[in-house]
Design a protein around this motif. Structure first.
Motif, PDB file in Angstrom:
ATOM      1  N   ALA A   1      13.844 -27.445  44.745  1.00 49.19           N
ATOM      2  CA  ALA A   1      12.554 -27.904  44.236  1.00 49.19           C
ATOM      3  C   ALA A   1      11.710 -28.502  45.359  1.00 49.19           C
ATOM      4  O   ALA A   1      10.520 -28.190  45.501  1.00 49.19           O
TER       5      ALA A   1
ATOM      6  N   LEU B   1      19.616 -27.939  42.926  1.00 45.12           N
ATOM      7  CA  LEU B   1      18.344 -27.806  42.217  1.00 45.12           C
ATOM      8  C   LEU B   1      17.294 -28.757  42.791  1.00 45.12           C
ATOM      9  O   LEU B   1      16.107 -28.431  42.815  1.00 45.12           O
TER      10      LEU B   1
ATOM     11  N   ALA C   1      16.277 -22.138  40.560  1.00 42.50           N
ATOM     12  CA  ALA C   1      16.104 -23.590  40.682  1.00 42.50           C
ATOM     13  C   ALA C   1      15.793 -24.247  39.353  1.00 42.50           C
ATOM     14  O   ALA C   1      15.934 -25.467  39.214  1.00 42.50           O
ATOM     15  N   ALA C   2      15.363 -23.462  38.374  1.00 38.50           N
ATOM     16  CA  ALA C   2      14.969 -24.040  37.081  1.00 38.50           C
ATOM     17  C   ALA C   2      15.130 -22.989  35.993  1.00 38.50           C
ATOM     18  O   ALA C   2      14.875 -21.802  36.218  1.00 38.50           O
TER      19      ALA C   2
ATOM     20  N   PHE D   1      12.041 -19.748  39.114  1.00 34.68           N
ATOM     21  CA  PHE D   1      12.264 -20.032  37.703  1.00 34.68           C
ATOM     22  C   PHE D   1      12.779 -18.764  37.036  1.00 34.68           C
ATOM     23  O   PHE D   1      12.200 -17.687  37.205  1.00 34.68           O
TER      24      PHE D   1
ATOM     25  N   TYR E   1       9.513 -31.303  39.653  1.00 38.28           N
ATOM     26  CA  TYR E   1       9.250 -30.124  40.478  1.00 38.28           C
ATOM     27  C   TYR E   1       7.855 -29.566  40.197  1.00 38.28           C
ATOM     28  O   TYR E   1       7.521 -29.211  39.075  1.00 38.28           O
TER      29      TYR E   1
ATOM     30  N   LEU F   1      21.632 -20.125  37.358  1.00 43.00           N
ATOM     31  CA  LEU F   1      21.672 -21.245  38.295  1.00 43.00           C
ATOM     32  C   LEU F   1      22.657 -20.977  39.427  1.00 43.00           C
ATOM     33  O   LEU F   1      22.385 -21.281  40.591  1.00 43.00           O
TER      34      LEU F   1
ATOM     35  N   GLY G   1      16.670 -28.360  35.517  1.00 41.38           N
ATOM     36  CA  GLY G   1      15.914 -28.363  36.770  1.00 41.38           C
ATOM     37  C   GLY G   1      15.278 -29.723  36.972  1.00 41.38           C
ATOM     38  O   GLY G   1      15.273 -30.568  36.069  1.00 41.38           O
ATOM     39  N   ASP G   2      14.740 -29.947  38.130  1.00 39.99           N
ATOM     40  CA  ASP G   2      14.088 -31.211  38.446  1.00 39.99           C
ATOM     41  C   ASP G   2      12.772 -31.298  37.681  1.00 39.99           C
ATOM     42  O   ASP G   2      11.863 -30.502  37.917  1.00 39.99           O
TER      43      ASP G   2
END
Length: 529
Positions: free
Chosen positions: A197, A193, A316-317, A287, A370, A311, A366-367
């Protein structure tokens, strides 16, 4: 405008009982340049559930104390003046803070279990379904800046930052910490992830946007449709190729869902349709969110529920619910989409701003730093062109789609695309030109452009979409032999296509028209006729 958010605004928390949790924390801190004194390890349960007592004594209170000890924030008392409805009071809260984000790493528990022995004043005023003190760990920690106020634990609490368009409001001194987790079915997926990002921050988040509404007439459920439809309209106006499925069910498994940048839909218990296929075409940084009461009841599965599978397949999110939130307690995707894409918020900022309530059931995965829309379209286009990056084709497509959304004539846009040299080198742009020709009522021109797109390296799902569109177009033009060959090519190119019966029906009709007796028998047999 830079897309990079300083890592010194983040703190990172890991489970000291799990080596892979610490490894992820160190990796994230290195990639995001988080200062070493902003990394915290706590000894926690290694499963996804944690008791209310352990959460309080092993994570919540120790973290708040460490933040004070390391001078990363300061909690002090303020006198709140009296109002007509409330006497003056002393209010303890964060008054200074160097940090805004909290990153929880794989291994930190996901959900605080309901404690039936916990007694609180005021719960008699709650509706029966709200008399629960269980919550997502992430959602409870959002209010860590208000820990000294001894807020109620049963039921949801109002998010003081809900709907804000001002990032300055998303700050501990205003009562909120921006919490997200690096998590998923495995440590490797959680680590990925971060990489996805950073890749999208450098190159932009490109692709198509897919929305799945139910078109429900039930007043109790209409809110869900309204949120998702509004999110789709925001994406369309911001230049994404946008697909809205209004059928009662979810996207069918044979739907050609290519180049996914954004997916938002509801309502199935576990990942299904295109998301249950062996491969899903998520773009770097995508996303994806599916609204369901238990979409994130666990993050460890690759095929059950929604958050984990999304995921695992490459998103990524995401966000999800660890327990029943009720519809009004779910994130507002229209607000999220506007803040994330239009206003250029970070993922953590947009995720916080879209939640009407906290201390409730939403987890954010997620980050949080990001920020794929931190650069404007013109800046990104120049950067991609300068390094001859193929992603620049998406800049051109987004420019066309923005103009189309703003009412520019389809004929003008088609003429513009025909003049661009890049169109003739891009399957993405050539398909769009075919779409514009089709919208003008020029099926022969559309068929030509779609056929050209096959020569330009389309993705697997894009190729299927082209075959389906081209087949219908050729059949309508009474070019039955070409339509027949096109559908046969689809089956040859995609032997695992899950909706073969639809293609068999089309081939059977064409075989009868072309008097292909052997093939009529073949496809009738395959269809059980």
């Amino acid at each position: 405008m830079s897309a990079v958010v300083p890592g010194d605004e983040a703190i990172v928390v890991y489970n000291s009982r799990l080596p892979e949790s610490k490894a992820l924390a160190d990796y994230y801190a290195q990639r995001r340049q988080v200062p070493t004194n902003q990394i915290f390890g706590f000894s926690l349960e290694t499963g996804e559930d944690i008791s209310r007592a352990e959460f309080r004594d092993s994570l919540q209170k120790p973290l708040a104390e460490e933040l004070e000890k390391r001078k990363l924030w300061h909690i002090a008392s303020e006198i709140v003046p009296a109002t007509t409805n409330r006497p003056a009071r002393v209010d303890w809260r964060v008054v200074e803070s160097k940090i805004r984000y909290l990153v929880l790493c794989y291994g930190v528990p996901l959900r605080i279990s309901h404690d039936p022995n916990l007694e609180e004043e005021g719960t008699e005023n709650l509706r029966p379904e709200m008399k629960r003190n269980g919550a997502a760990v992430d959602s409870e920690l959002v209010l860590l800046p208000l820990i000294e106020q001894k807020l109620p634990l049963s039921g949801p609490l109002r998010n003081p930052a809900y709907g804000t368009t001002n990032v300055a409001w998303l700050y501990p001194t205003n009562g909120v910490l921006l919490v997200a987790r690096l998590d998923g079915p495995s440590p490797a997926i959680a680590r990925g992830l971060v990489d996805k990002a950073l890749q999208a921050e450098t190159n932009g988040l490109w692709g198509r946007a897919y929305f799945d509404i139910r078109k429900t007439t039930d007043p109790a459920l209409k809110l869900g449709d309204d949120m998702i439809r509004s999110a789709s309209e925001i994406c369309r106006r911001l230049g994404f190729e946008t697909v809205v499925d209004e059928n009662p069910g979810t996207f069918p498994e044979g739907f050609p869902m290519s180049h996914i940048a954004v997916y938002i839909g509801w309502y199935s218990e576990s990942a299904c349709g295109p998301f249950a296929q062996p491969t899903v075409e998520f773009m770097p940084g995508a996303f994806a969110y599916h609204l369901h009461s238990y979409s994130a009841a666990s993050l460890r599965s690759t095929n059950r529920l929604w958050a984990g599978p999304l995921l695992a397949k490459g998103a990524a999110a995401t966000m999800g619910c660890v327990d029943e939130p009720y519809l009004t307690g779910t994130p507002d995707m229209a607000i999220f989409t506007a803040r994330f894409i239009l206003h250029g918020f970070t993922f953590g900022e947009a995720a916080c701003a879209c939640q009407g309530v906290v201390s409730w059931q939403t987890t954010v995965v997620g980050d949080p730093l990001y920020r794929p829309f931190g650069k404007d379209l013109d800046q990104l286009s120049k950067e991609l062109d300068a390094r001859h990056d193929k992603l620049s084709e998406w800049c051109y497509l987004r420019l066309v789609d923005i103009n189309q959304a703003n009412g520019r004539s389809i004929a003008d846009l088609a003429n513009l695309m025909e003049e661009w040299p890049v169109t003739k080198q891009s399957a993405i742009l050539t398909e769009k030109l075919g779409d514009l020709c089709s919208a003008q009522g020029k099926p022969s021109s559309a068929a030509y452009e779609w056929a050209q797109a096959f020569k330009l390296g389309p993705s697997t799902q894009q190729r299927i979409r082209l075959r389906l569109a081209l087949g219908e177009d050729l059949a309508a033009l009474d070019r039955a032999p070409e339509a027949y060959g096109n559908y046969q090519s689809l089956l040859q190119e995609s032997p695992d296509y899950p909706d073969k019966a639809v293609i068999y029906h089309r081939l059977l009709a064409l075989a009868r028209k072309l008097d292909k007796k052997a093939d009529v028998e073949k496809y009738a047999r395959l269809l059980g006729e």
